[in-house]
Motif scaffolding. Structure first.
Motif, short mmCIF file in Angstrom:
data_model
loop_
_atom_site.label_atom_id
_atom_site.label_comp_id
_atom_site.label_asym_id
_atom_site.label_seq_id
_atom_site.Cartn_x
_atom_site.Cartn_y
_atom_site.Cartn_z
N UNK A 39 0.84 -1.20 0.00
CA UNK A 39 0.00 0.00 0.00
C UNK A 39 0.87 1.25 0.00
N UNK A 40 1.89 1.27 0.84
CA UNK A 40 2.77 2.44 0.92
C UNK A 40 3.63 2.58 -0.33
N UNK A 41 4.07 1.45 -0.89
CA UNK A 41 4.98 1.51 -2.05
C UNK A 41 4.27 1.95 -3.31
N UNK A 42 3.04 1.51 -3.52
CA UNK A 42 2.35 1.77 -4.79
C UNK A 42 1.13 2.68 -4.65
N UNK A 43 0.85 3.15 -3.43
CA UNK A 43 -0.28 4.05 -3.22
C UNK A 43 -1.60 3.40 -3.69
N UNK A 44 -1.83 2.20 -3.20
CA UNK A 44 -3.05 1.46 -3.51
C UNK A 44 -4.00 1.56 -2.32
N UNK A 45 -5.29 1.78 -2.54
CA UNK A 45 -6.24 1.75 -1.42
C UNK A 45 -6.16 0.41 -0.69
N UNK A 46 -6.08 0.44 0.62
CA UNK A 46 -5.86 -0.78 1.37
C UNK A 46 -7.01 -1.76 1.21
N UNK A 101 1.81 1.86 -13.53
CA UNK A 101 2.98 1.14 -14.03
C UNK A 101 3.20 -0.19 -13.29
N UNK A 102 2.11 -0.79 -12.85
CA UNK A 102 2.24 -2.07 -12.14
C UNK A 102 0.93 -2.86 -12.25
N UNK A 103 1.05 -4.15 -11.97
CA UNK A 103 -0.10 -5.05 -11.88
C UNK A 103 0.05 -5.82 -10.58
N UNK A 104 -1.03 -5.98 -9.85
CA UNK A 104 -1.02 -6.76 -8.62
C UNK A 104 -2.13 -7.80 -8.70
N UNK A 105 -1.79 -9.04 -8.43
CA UNK A 105 -2.80 -10.08 -8.24
C UNK A 105 -2.70 -10.54 -6.80
N UNK A 106 -3.83 -10.75 -6.16
CA UNK A 106 -3.85 -11.14 -4.75
C UNK A 106 -4.94 -12.16 -4.51
#
Length: 312
Positions: A39-46, A101-106
């Motif tokens: 969250x801190x690194x990519x500024x993604x809503x938690x 500039x990123x993709x996250x799968x969770x």
């Protein structure tokens, strides 16, 4: 656990140690510390990272204007560990987060859908197409799992013809439960796929639209197949329910007939055991044969009467 992948200049999907632009971050059952770090690194809503870990979360698309992140949640099938008798399935959510500039799968568990994307060497710089490849892999997983369920159903149905046991009925119930999970999740996934055609946060090129159409076709095929298998199981369950009822009726009829025929000799013997004038003297050596003959005649009369009424 967090792994980072990126497509190399040669077109191969490689695992890297640190984040780079246009890389893919795959998170499997992450800890709270790992979630806060992303969250801190990519500024993604938690909540974009926490919601897909909730097993009851429904499939949907959500866009956050402040961070310019898009969340896609889909349900995917996994083996139910609580069913050791056969391969029963449940569905869990997986989240796909598309950023600048990123993709996250969770996901809360490791899945074949993500592994299949790794095998395809999907280009991580093409984020929207990457998301569609994951969705296509999920839809394909449903088709494969449905084929396995159908094979198990055919095996159980073959065994049911020889003998009907509670164990086999429990297996049918597990298959029905899996189909309920599949149908609910596939319909929810279908709504997400439909929204992808008109969402503004995800830009689709012509090839992407063709891929999305393939995803929609696979998902619809999964829905139709699940509905077909559900109707077949309902028919089988109804047929064997009628068969069980028929066998129970035959058993009760047989027991009733035995009771009737056993009651008739008792009736004759009880009558001759009373203190009444009898047509046959008890001192005669053949008197007991007379009572047996009378009992046999009465049983024969009743048997003929029941046979004529097709109760026999």
């Amino acid at each position: 656990m967090i792994t980072i992948h990126k497509t190399s200049s040669g077109g191969d999907l490689q695992t890297i140690d640190t984040f780079e632009k246009n890389s893919w971050i795959n998170m499997v059952a992450p800890s709270q510390e790992e979630i806060r770090g992303i969250v801190e690194r990519f500024n993604i809503p938690i909540e974009f990272l926490e919601d897909p870990l909730d097993l009851e979360e429904s499939a949907r698309i959500e866009y956050d204007e402040e961070t310019n992140c898009t969340l896609i949640i889909n349900d995917l099938p996994i083996v139910d560990d609580n069913s050791p008798q056969l391969d029963s399935y449940i569905t869990i959510p997986i989240g796909i987060i598309l950023g600048g500039d990123f993709i996250v799968t969770i996901c809360s568990q490791a899945t074949n859908s993500v592994e299949n994307v790794i095998k395809k060497n999907v280009n991580t710089s093409m984020k929207n197409r990457f998301a569609l490849e994951v969705l296509l892999s999920i839809s394909t997983q449903y088709i494969m799992k449905l084929k396995k369920l159908n094979k198990q159903r055919l095996k159980i149905e073959s065994n049911l013809k020889d003998s009907l046991t509670n164990k086999q009925l429990y297996k049918i119930m597990e298959i029905e439960k899996s189909l309920v999970y599949f149908l609910t999740s596939l319909k929810a996934n279908g709504d997400v796929i439909t929204k992808l055609f008109r969402t503004h946060s995800i830009k689709l090129y012509e090839d992407d639209e063709d891929l999305l159409e393939d995803v929609k076709i696979e998902n619809n095929q999964g829905i139709e197949t699940t509905e077909l298998y559900t109707r077949i199981l309902d028919s089988i369950t109804g047929s064997y329910s009628s068969l069980i009822s028929n066998e129970l009726n035959n058993t009760m009829k047989t027991l009733t007939l035995f009771t009737v025929f056993l009651t008739l000799p008792t009736l004759i013997f009880s009558f001759f055991g009373m203190n009444v004038a009898l047509p046959v003297s008890g001192q005669e050596p053949g008197s007991w044969i007379t009572t047996l003959v009378l009992s046999a005649i009465l049983m024969l009369v009743i048997a003929v009467s029941l046979w004529k009424r097709r109760i026999f």
